[in-house]
Design an enzyme around this catalytic site. Sequence first.
Site, PDB file in Angstrom:
ATOM      1  N   GLU A  50       4.821  11.895   4.668  1.00 13.10           N
ATOM      2  CA  GLU A  50       5.290  11.369   3.378  1.00 13.10           C
ATOM      3  C   GLU A  50       4.225  10.554   2.663  1.00 13.10           C
ATOM      4  O   GLU A  50       4.156  10.543   1.428  1.00 13.10           O
ATOM      5  CB  GLU A  50       6.557  10.525   3.554  1.00 13.10           C
ATOM      6  CG  GLU A  50       7.803  11.333   3.903  1.00 13.10           C
ATOM      7  CD  GLU A  50       8.007  11.500   5.397  1.00 13.10           C
ATOM      8  OE1 GLU A  50       7.074  11.199   6.183  1.00 13.10           O
ATOM      9  OE2 GLU A  50       9.103  11.940   5.797  1.00 13.10           O
ATOM     10  N   PHE A 112      22.219   4.810  10.950  1.00 14.30           N
ATOM     11  CA  PHE A 112      21.107   5.636  11.411  1.00 14.30           C
ATOM     12  C   PHE A 112      20.177   5.946  10.237  1.00 14.30           C
ATOM     13  O   PHE A 112      20.613   6.373   9.178  1.00 14.30           O
ATOM     14  CB  PHE A 112      21.633   6.936  12.027  1.00 14.30           C
ATOM     15  CG  PHE A 112      20.522   7.858  12.459  1.00 14.30           C
ATOM     16  CD1 PHE A 112      19.640   7.487  13.458  1.00 14.30           C
ATOM     17  CD2 PHE A 112      20.350   9.094  11.838  1.00 14.30           C
ATOM     18  CE1 PHE A 112      18.597   8.322  13.835  1.00 14.30           C
ATOM     19  CE2 PHE A 112      19.307   9.946  12.221  1.00 14.30           C
ATOM     20  CZ  PHE A 112      18.434   9.549  13.223  1.00 14.30           C
ATOM     21  N   GLN A 113      18.890   5.699  10.439  1.00 11.74           N
ATOM     22  CA  GLN A 113      17.860   5.923   9.426  1.00 11.74           C
ATOM     23  C   GLN A 113      18.111   5.154   8.133  1.00 11.74           C
ATOM     24  O   GLN A 113      17.834   5.635   7.040  1.00 11.74           O
ATOM     25  CB  GLN A 113      17.667   7.415   9.161  1.00 11.74           C
ATOM     26  CG  GLN A 113      17.099   8.110  10.394  1.00 11.74           C
ATOM     27  CD  GLN A 113      16.553   9.490  10.118  1.00 11.74           C
ATOM     28  OE1 GLN A 113      17.051  10.203   9.255  1.00 11.74           O
ATOM     29  NE2 GLN A 113      15.524   9.863  10.854  1.00 11.74           N
ATOM     30  N   LYS A 162      23.270   9.455   0.014  1.00  8.48           N
ATOM     31  CA  LYS A 162      23.694  10.831   0.284  1.00  8.48           C
ATOM     32  C   LYS A 162      24.999  11.176  -0.430  1.00  8.48           C
ATOM     33  O   LYS A 162      25.129  12.251  -1.013  1.00  8.48           O
ATOM     34  CB  LYS A 162      23.858  10.991   1.798  1.00  8.48           C
ATOM     35  CG  LYS A 162      24.126  12.405   2.260  1.00  8.48           C
ATOM     36  CD  LYS A 162      24.213  12.432   3.795  1.00  8.48           C
ATOM     37  CE  LYS A 162      24.768  13.736   4.308  1.00  8.48           C
ATOM     38  NZ  LYS A 162      23.743  14.784   4.423  1.00  8.48           N
ATOM     39  N   MET A 479     -18.654   1.601   6.020  1.00  5.03           N
ATOM     40  CA  MET A 479     -18.636   0.422   5.152  1.00  5.03           C
ATOM     41  C   MET A 479     -18.457  -0.851   5.973  1.00  5.03           C
ATOM     42  O   MET A 479     -19.095  -1.871   5.698  1.00  5.03           O
ATOM     43  CB  MET A 479     -17.514   0.554   4.111  1.00  5.03           C
ATOM     44  CG  MET A 479     -17.511  -0.555   3.092  1.00  5.03           C
ATOM     45  SD  MET A 479     -19.094  -0.709   2.237  1.00  5.03           S
ATOM     46  CE  MET A 479     -18.779   0.242   0.758  1.00  5.03           C
TER      47      MET A 479
HETATM   48  C1  LIG Z   1      -6.050   2.227   5.651  1.00  4.75           C
HETATM   49  C2  LIG Z   1      -7.305   1.435   5.737  1.00  4.75           C
HETATM   50  N1  LIG Z   1      -7.670   0.869   6.901  1.00  4.75           N
HETATM   51  C3  LIG Z   1      -8.816   0.160   6.985  1.00  4.75           C
HETATM   52  C4  LIG Z   1      -9.624   0.003   5.898  1.00  4.75           C
HETATM   53  C5  LIG Z   1     -10.918  -0.817   5.995  1.00  4.75           C
HETATM   54  N2  LIG Z   1     -12.091   0.039   5.742  1.00  4.75           N
HETATM   55  C6  LIG Z   1     -12.678   0.124   4.530  1.00  4.75           C
HETATM   56  S1  LIG Z   1     -13.940   1.208   4.500  1.00  4.75           S
HETATM   57  C7  LIG Z   1     -13.760   1.571   6.133  1.00  4.75           C
HETATM   58  C8  LIG Z   1     -14.661   2.548   6.811  1.00  4.75           C
HETATM   59  C9  LIG Z   1     -14.445   3.939   6.359  1.00  4.75           C
HETATM   60  O1  LIG Z   1     -15.164   4.795   7.213  1.00  4.75           O
HETATM   61  P1  LIG Z   1     -15.378   6.296   6.804  1.00  4.75           P
HETATM   62  O2  LIG Z   1     -14.113   6.896   6.359  1.00  4.75           O
HETATM   63  O3  LIG Z   1     -16.089   7.003   7.902  1.00  4.75           O
HETATM   64  O4  LIG Z   1     -16.305   6.174   5.519  1.00  4.75           O
HETATM   65  P2  LIG Z   1     -17.820   5.631   5.411  1.00  4.75           P
HETATM   66  O5  LIG Z   1     -17.727   4.185   5.023  1.00  4.75           O
HETATM   67  O6  LIG Z   1     -18.457   5.822   6.730  1.00  4.75           O
HETATM   68  O7  LIG Z   1     -18.426   6.449   4.335  1.00  4.75           O
HETATM   69  C10 LIG Z   1     -12.703   0.833   6.680  1.00  4.75           C
HETATM   70  C11 LIG Z   1     -12.284   0.874   8.077  1.00  4.75           C
HETATM   71  C12 LIG Z   1      -9.195   0.602   4.699  1.00  4.75           C
HETATM   72  N3  LIG Z   1      -9.888   0.477   3.566  1.00  4.75           N
HETATM   73  N4  LIG Z   1      -8.059   1.330   4.656  1.00  4.75           N
END
Ligand SMILES: Cc1ncc(C[n+]2csc(CCOP(=O)(O)OP(=O)(O)O)c2C)c(N)n1
Lengths: 566, 163
Positions: A50, A112-113, A162, A479
């Site tokens: 979803e 439920f749900q 529902k 990042m």
């Molecule tokens: C749902 C979620 N969890 C954690 C983060 C924190 N976060 C921001 S960028 C990142 C790294 C992303 O890694 P990747 O997808 O490999 O991209 P890259 O930065 O290596 O290009 C994280 C963990 C986020 N933005 N969103």
Amino acid sequence: MKMNGARILLECLKREGVDTIFGYPGGTVINLYDELFSFKEIRHILPRHEQAGVHAADGYARATGKVGVAIATSGPGATNTITGIATAYMDSIPMVIVTGQVPTALIGNDAFQEADIIGITRPCTKHNFLVKDVKELPTIMKKAFYIARTGRPGPVLVDLPKDVQMAQAEFHYPETVEIRGYKPNLEGHPKQVEKAVTMITQAKRPVIYVGGGVILGNAAAELTAFAKRLAIPVTTTLMGLGAFPENDPQSLGLLGMHGTYYANMAVSNCDVLIAIGARFDDRVTGKIASFAPHAKIVHVDVDPTSIKKNVRVDLPIVGDVRDVLAKMLKAAEQVCPDAKVCQDAIAPWTAEIEGWKAKHPMSYKQSTTTIKPQYVIQRLRALSDPDAIVATDVGQHQMWTAQFFGFTTPRTLLSSGGLGTMGYGLPAAMGAQAAFPERQVMVVCGDGGFQMNLQELATIVQNRLNVKIVILNNNFLGMVRQWQELFFDKRYSSTCMELPIDFIKLAEAFGATGLQATKVDEVDEVIKKGFATNGPVLMEFKVAREEKVLPMVPAGASLTEMVLAS
Amino acid sequence: MKHTIAVLVENEFGVLSRVVGLFSGRGFNIDSLTVAPTNDEALSRITLVTRGDEQIIEQITKQLNKLIDVIKVIDFEPENAIEREMVLVKVSAEDQSRAEVLRIADIFRAKVIDVTPKSYTLEATGAPAKVSAMVELLRPLGLKELVSTGPVVIGRGAKGWKG
Ligand SMILES: Cc1ncc(C[n+]2csc(CCOP(=O)(O)OP(=O)(O)O)c2C)c(N)n1
Ligand SMILES: [Mg+2]
């Protein structure tokens, strides 16, 4: 004609011009799905989660400007939509989310749900409704769409028990709705516009700072006309990319944490800052006390709460950005009948900016041995259609896309800016491709974020959605790794994705094509082949693992304190 | 600065939680809040007392106005408004202090609404400053319980204030 609530809902969607919806069935929407079975006027796409369904509706909305629609069942189905809804809310995306709910008699009984989705989504929707009587359903749907798309847009959730789906009623769709507590102010005050234009034309060092509001408000043409008339340089936020062509000499590109040297310098030295459809996010302003320190600020926004929320504003204009920009252009033509006079008046400022551009252009160190991620982005631009749509996930690859792709058209970049939701990109691209089957749609992801919604490969293949998936694989949560490198002595705590994944086999397992580039001279070949292949293609690029996104303004520092690419 | 803000809202379920959620979600203060239906049954009126500098109060009123179910928001200026609140106070009243409690009640035109050999319960209505002055005088005598409605506010003059 009498019909049941489920059918009424579909009729309402049809009246609102909805042609595609993304939804997932379950116990409390089974009646709705039963009606959908024989309702041929709306295309229903079944995502595999979803959250992805909501992101897909969001991608559909961002790419088209129409209201995106998603459906989920009660309880876990509804709670799975939250990240999608919050993502849309932060970026002001018009959406209607319909959730099933347990029968009205059971609400509040821990049935439920059952989940109190109205309570849960209150802080992340523009508004929400619980439908208690089938007779109210058409009016509520009319209101939901009206609220979602007008003023500052946003997601609206309709919770539909529902028994209401099963109850019979006459169907009449109201032509208009009247909500006494909701009257978005659309027309900018003419006096304020006049004052603003006087201030702007008297400025010696003006800069226009454009946010996502210009794209949401379909005001890119008006913005460009206004900026060109007075030759004012334009910088955009991540959400504003595409509102002003980046290949125009007046473009300063991105500003803020990963903005260009010259955009951040221009904002820090301007005497009038014209903020349009932007909200002074902390990723944009850096240290707020030293943001645009010498500038008078003009702020145009449809949402009064955006104005003076975190910065002082000298001249607020509340109104639809398109209306206000059109008025500003007219006023500029009057104040400045000979455009050249006004343009010449700021020539020294333009020259100063040109100096900054020459001193520190956007750049990176090219390599002959490893693929630089920025290079892949540049090649994607060069080898794709001019009107290609680019979704991104969240991380370094997102910032490189924002910095190096060069967006020229509104609604061609789909990216989660406000919430920064990893897992957004793939389903958003899927939604955009469903809206525009004839256009090129690609998603640029990281290896981390791709894995947050990779189940959608199944949806993409099943529905023949021709999405091109680009993975910039650095085998890191890049990042976060960059922050650990810069601010935590390279202690790479839980950011190395130690398990190497065979993305080619993964693509093939879902029935998609998988391609890989490990060397610089394979990049073009893979991109060309990927775009030439019919159907979904996953292109994996093994990129330099410890590349950094630069420039970078450390969190909380002033925009002038940039770490620059050497 | 303290502000007393009146909010006219649709009399629908969940509206109060939207208002309260706005304050908690954005870190605004609520010192007190009262809510009840108005002479128009479709509307409720919330009176809330909040604090903040000019910028925060401006954000609060704008954010309240942004809620779809909010019809009108007025940040009353003290000189143009009348504020009243009611308190019920239970004070210990034994031999020496029994008369003193009654004297204070009399000065503030409070009513005695319950009596026991050990206590008086008083009802007082008035401007918040007056009511709290009374409470402060009673406090040293032994305040057992205090309950307040929080202020409600109405504008001065002939003009009524509806939807
Ligand atoms: C749902 C979620 N969890 C954690 C983060 C924190 N976060 C921001 S960028 C990142 C790294 C992303 O890694 P990747 O997808 O490999 O991209 P890259 O930065 O290596 O290009 C994280 C963990 C986020 N933005 N969103
Ligand atoms: Mg990565």
